[in-house]
Design a protein around this motif. Structure first.
Motif, PDB file in Angstrom:
ATOM      1  N   UNK A   5      12.762   3.869   3.241  1.00  0.00           N
ATOM      2  CA  UNK A   5      13.008   3.744   1.811  1.00  0.00           C
ATOM      3  C   UNK A   5      12.284   2.581   1.163  1.00  0.00           C
ATOM      4  N   UNK A   6      11.536   1.812   1.943  1.00  0.00           N
ATOM      5  CA  UNK A   6      10.802   0.672   1.406  1.00  0.00           C
ATOM      6  C   UNK A   6       9.305   0.969   1.380  1.00  0.00           C
ATOM      7  N   UNK A   7       8.586   0.173   0.613  1.00  0.00           N
ATOM      8  CA  UNK A   7       7.132   0.288   0.506  1.00  0.00           C
ATOM      9  C   UNK A   7       6.540  -1.107   0.386  1.00  0.00           C
ATOM     10  N   UNK A   8       5.225  -1.183   0.563  1.00  0.00           N
ATOM     11  CA  UNK A   8       4.518  -2.451   0.364  1.00  0.00           C
ATOM     12  C   UNK A   8       4.216  -2.651  -1.117  1.00  0.00           C
ATOM     13  N   UNK A   9       4.009  -3.901  -1.490  1.00  0.00           N
ATOM     14  CA  UNK A   9       3.511  -4.241  -2.823  1.00  0.00           C
ATOM     15  C   UNK A   9       2.785  -5.574  -2.721  1.00  0.00           C
ATOM     16  N   UNK A  10       1.834  -5.765  -3.618  1.00  0.00           N
ATOM     17  CA  UNK A  10       1.082  -7.022  -3.674  1.00  0.00           C
ATOM     18  C   UNK A  10       1.348  -7.667  -5.026  1.00  0.00           C
ATOM     19  N   UNK A  33       4.625  -4.157  -7.773  1.00  0.00           N
ATOM     20  CA  UNK A  33       6.037  -3.760  -7.744  1.00  0.00           C
ATOM     21  C   UNK A  33       6.332  -2.828  -8.926  1.00  0.00           C
ATOM     22  N   UNK A  34       7.051  -1.746  -8.692  1.00  0.00           N
ATOM     23  CA  UNK A  34       7.202  -0.708  -9.727  1.00  0.00           C
ATOM     24  C   UNK A  34       7.821  -1.176 -11.030  1.00  0.00           C
ATOM     25  N   UNK A  35       8.707  -2.160 -10.976  1.00  0.00           N
ATOM     26  CA  UNK A  35       9.431  -2.551 -12.190  1.00  0.00           C
ATOM     27  C   UNK A  35       8.817  -3.757 -12.902  1.00  0.00           C
ATOM     28  N   UNK A  36       7.712  -4.278 -12.391  1.00  0.00           N
ATOM     29  CA  UNK A  36       7.117  -5.463 -13.006  1.00  0.00           C
ATOM     30  C   UNK A  36       6.089  -5.073 -14.061  1.00  0.00           C
ATOM     31  N   UNK A  64       4.654  -8.149  -0.134  1.00  0.00           N
ATOM     32  CA  UNK A  64       6.106  -8.022  -0.004  1.00  0.00           C
ATOM     33  C   UNK A  64       6.470  -6.572   0.279  1.00  0.00           C
ATOM     34  N   UNK A  65       7.708  -6.374   0.645  1.00  0.00           N
ATOM     35  CA  UNK A  65       8.278  -5.030   0.669  1.00  0.00           C
ATOM     36  C   UNK A  65       9.263  -4.918  -0.487  1.00  0.00           C
ATOM     37  N   UNK A  66       9.333  -3.731  -1.068  1.00  0.00           N
ATOM     38  CA  UNK A  66      10.285  -3.473  -2.146  1.00  0.00           C
ATOM     39  C   UNK A  66      11.080  -2.216  -1.789  1.00  0.00           C
ATOM     40  N   UNK A  67      12.303  -2.144  -2.306  1.00  0.00           N
ATOM     41  CA  UNK A  67      13.142  -0.981  -2.005  1.00  0.00           C
ATOM     42  C   UNK A  67      12.912   0.125  -3.032  1.00  0.00           C
ATOM     43  N   UNK A  68      13.704   1.170  -2.921  1.00  0.00           N
ATOM     44  CA  UNK A  68      13.507   2.332  -3.783  1.00  0.00           C
ATOM     45  C   UNK A  68      13.706   2.012  -5.256  1.00  0.00           C
ATOM     46  N   UNK A 126      11.519  -8.249   1.216  1.00  0.00           N
ATOM     47  CA  UNK A 126      11.022  -9.224   2.189  1.00  0.00           C
ATOM     48  C   UNK A 126       9.615  -9.656   1.827  1.00  0.00           C
ATOM     49  N   UNK A 127       9.376 -10.953   1.923  1.00  0.00           N
ATOM     50  CA  UNK A 127       8.007 -11.466   1.780  1.00  0.00           C
ATOM     51  C   UNK A 127       7.352 -11.428   3.157  1.00  0.00           C
ATOM     52  N   UNK A 128       6.238 -10.733   3.264  1.00  0.00           N
ATOM     53  CA  UNK A 128       5.549 -10.578   4.544  1.00  0.00           C
ATOM     54  C   UNK A 128       4.445 -11.611   4.731  1.00  0.00           C
ATOM     55  N   UNK A 129       3.820 -12.019   3.655  1.00  0.00           N
ATOM     56  CA  UNK A 129       2.738 -13.016   3.746  1.00  0.00           C
ATOM     57  C   UNK A 129       2.527 -13.615   2.361  1.00  0.00           C
TER      58      UNK A 129
END
Length: 648
Positions: free
Chosen positions: A160-165, A228-231, A319-323, A329-332
């Motif tokens: 249910x999560x995806x990557x985002x930059x 991120x979808x909501x930004x 980062x990862x973002x949820x649905x 989570x911040x990955x890097x």
């Protein structure tokens, strides 16, 4: 984490994202095989998980539908879902490429685990993201398969999560005067932005926006898909004039326009500070790759010379973002290079005085420097350019240069009281010199001849001095020295002089080339007894090394002979009291200076120039006016000193 911004790019755009060149696929696959095979061949009897790991990583790395299908076939997941997930990773990261290497492979009966290292190129002007991943494997009907789950793509990616930059710019830092006040004024810009989650057809929107703005549709779409979808995602920024031109065309469903205030409009000295533009499709190419909307680029002046320091580099986070679009989570993270203000030596009140003095007197250029340091306090022009003319112009100095030649002649024993006839016409070594003023027909002293700028009297002294003495005198005043500024500048040039005619032309400044800046430094050296190289910027020490201007060159101050400097001060005082610079006497307080008139050829047309160089208190100035009357430049100098004194 390594910053891969200087790596060569082998990616091309296709289908809204960046993909490896198809012709290079076999080469890349061979590279991966070269990494995997030596480590694994001979280690296991068939069947082994080796082929499954190899084909999955090679297919993912290849980055096209065929490769994704190959990778999906080596998993136990739904092939269509796996293909889509692998394709989405590239879009969500806006990745230029993926590269994998195997770290280890361990079997335990009918299960296995492979550990791999990933290098994800996040694109032009973005860093290289490196991480370690895990591929769990199991035997399915005698065939090894990767056990599919989102964690195959990254250990911290959950269902249910995806990557985002996420990228953030600190904004452009200001250029400051010597007191720390900004040399920019607020300017409104207009930002076209979108919220990805609210878009029905992002691809169509990007095509429409690309037609209006000229930005590539695939780049716009990549920014939307990786955010991120909501930004709120800024896509393009416009200045006032450009926005007025495109306003109606930007009424695209889903595109929001908001206003932003940026301190980018230059305050005086405007051409020294320089122009700033928002990024356009053209400047993207000049900067070597995609920029973020709202980024700015210096087009001229200090804004261009210090582009790197003023803008720094963008902060980037994976980062990862949820649905729902919320960050999980911040990955890097890469903080980016910090940007810093640029502090100049410009004095606000002195600059204002200079602007007032040149107003209505053009074409004219004025440079004021600090007597004790050589720091540039003001640069003002009317119908001339502050950098090209005031700092870097190449003009004959006329008898304003004679004070430099006089330093050598006085040091070699010529007395200020020596009588020298001032005739209307004189030939020296075959070169003809003419003078037309009230002093023609008199026999002034050497000092008076200098104060009045009598060309014939000064030229006649060529037989009393050698060329080496004149060259040494010019060097004492930094003429022809190796100093430079973060902007284009010219320290002057004195040609070799051997014959009497050549020496005469140097003495009266006809064959000499100088800039208003170099002559202001001459006046400062006479006033203070020490020549100082010019300084315009005090922090940071060096401009952007990629800019097309030279880095500053350190030049040591030069102490003048005090006896000679004292005599030159007397000459400059006489120049204002009764000589050619008396128009400067309108200033309140005691002014020292000399004025001159000299011919010049510009665009194949003859031009008469007038000069004033002089000082009052702690300010030295040079004024160059494209008018033949020496009183023009002297009057501008007088107005400047009065205004500067009032502001002090």
């Amino acid at each position: 984490m390594a910053d891969g911004s200087d790596r060569p790019r082998a990616a091309v755009r296709a289908g809204g994202g960046r993909r490896w060149r198809r012709g290079a696929r076999a080469v890349r696959a061979a590279l991966v095989l070269a990494l995997l095979t030596p480590a694994l061949t001979g280690c296991f009897e068939e069947p082994t998980p080796h082929d499954a790991v190899q084909e999955f990583l090679v297919g993912w790395q290849t980055g096209d539908e065929e490769g994704f299908a190959q990778a999906a076939a080596r998993t136990d997941g739904d092939p269509a879902a796996v293909r889509r997930a692998l394709a989405d990773v590239g879009l969500q990261l806006d990745a230029a490429s993926f590269r994998f290497s195997l770290k280890s492979l361990r079997m335990d009966g009918d299960t296995a685990e492979a550990r791999y290292h990933a290098e994800v190129d996040l694109g032009e002007n973005q860093p290289l993201w490196e991480y370690d991943g895990v591929l769990p494997l199991r035997l399915v009907n005698g065939t090894w398969k990767v056990r599919w789950s989102p964690s195959v793509l990254h250990p911290k990616l959950r269902p249910g999560e995806r990557f985002a930059v996420i990228t953030n710019s600190n904004g452009r830092q200001p250029i400051l005067d010597r007191d720390g006040d900004s040399l920019q004024e607020e300017q409104t810009v207009y930002v076209a932005s979108v919220v990805p989650a609210k878009l029905k057809d992002p691809a169509k929107l990007c095509e429409e926006l690309a037609r209006v703005t000229g930005f590539p549709a695939d780049r716009l779409l990549s920014r939307i898909r990786s955010a991120p979808p909501n930004e709120l995602v800024p896509l393009a920024t416009f200045g006032r004039a450009k926005y007025a031109q495109l306003r109606d065309k930007l009424k695209i469903p889903g595109v929001n326009i908001y206003e932003d205030e940026q301190p980018v409009a230059p305050a005086p000295p405007t051409q020294i500070v320089g122009q700033v533009n928002v990024v356009t499709p053209e400047t993207e190419q000049q900067l070597g790759g995609p920029q973020r909307a709202g980024d700015t680029v210096g087009r001229s002046g200090l804004q261009k010379a210090y582009q790197d320091q003023l803008t720094g580099s963008t902060e980037t986070r994976v980062v990862t973002v949820d649905a729902s679009g919320e960050e999980v989570t911040e990955l890097a993270a890469w903080p980016g290079r910090a940007n810093t203000p640029v502090r100049t030596t410009i004095d606000g009140s002195v600059q204002t005085a200079a602007e007032l003095a040149v107003n209505g007197s053009g074409p004219v250029a004025l440079v004021a420097v600090d007597v004790a340091t050589g720091e540039i306090r003001a640069v003002a022009t009317e119908d001339m350019h502050q950098e090209r003319d005031a700092l870097a112009g190449r003009y004959p100095a006329g008898t304003a240069f004679s004070v430099v030649a006089a330093a050598g002649m006085l040091k070699s024993g010529i007395r200020p009281s020596q009588k020298v006839p001032c005739t209307g016409d004189r030939s020296v070594g075959g070169a003809r010199f003419q003078q037309s003023s009230e002093v023609v027909g008199t026999t002034p002293t050497f000092q008076a001849g200098l104060a009045h700028g009598c060309v014939t009297a000064l030229a006649s002294m060529a037989r009393l001095v050698d060329g080496e003495t004149l060259a040494a005198a010019a060097a004492q005043f930094g003429i022809g020295a190796g100093w430079s500024l973060p902007l284009r500048s010219f320290s002057g040039h004195v040609p070799p002089a051997v014959t009497d005619a050549e020496k005469a032309r140097v003495i009266v400044g006809q064959s000499v080339q100088v800039s208003p800046l170099s002559m202001a430094l001459v006046a400062a050296a006479i006033a203070g007894g020490t020549w100082h190289p010019p300084t315009l910027v005090t922090s940071p020490a060096s401009p952007d090394p990629t800019a097309d201007v030279p880095n500053p060159v350190a030049t040591a101050p030069i102490t003048l002979d005090e006896g000679v400097a004292k005599q030159l001060r007397a000459i400059m005082r006489a120049g204002v009291e009764s000589g050619s610079a008396k128009a400067a006497a309108t200033a309140r307080g005691r002014v020292y200076g000399v004025a001159a008139e000299v011919g010049h050829v510009e665009n194949k047309q003859p031009v008469r120039l007038s000069w004033f160089i002089g000082y009052q208190g702690d300010l030295a100035v040079a004024v160059l006016a494209k008018r033949g009357d020496p009183a023009t430049a002297a009057a501008v100098a007088g107005s400047f000193f009065s205004a500067a004194r009032s502001a002090a």
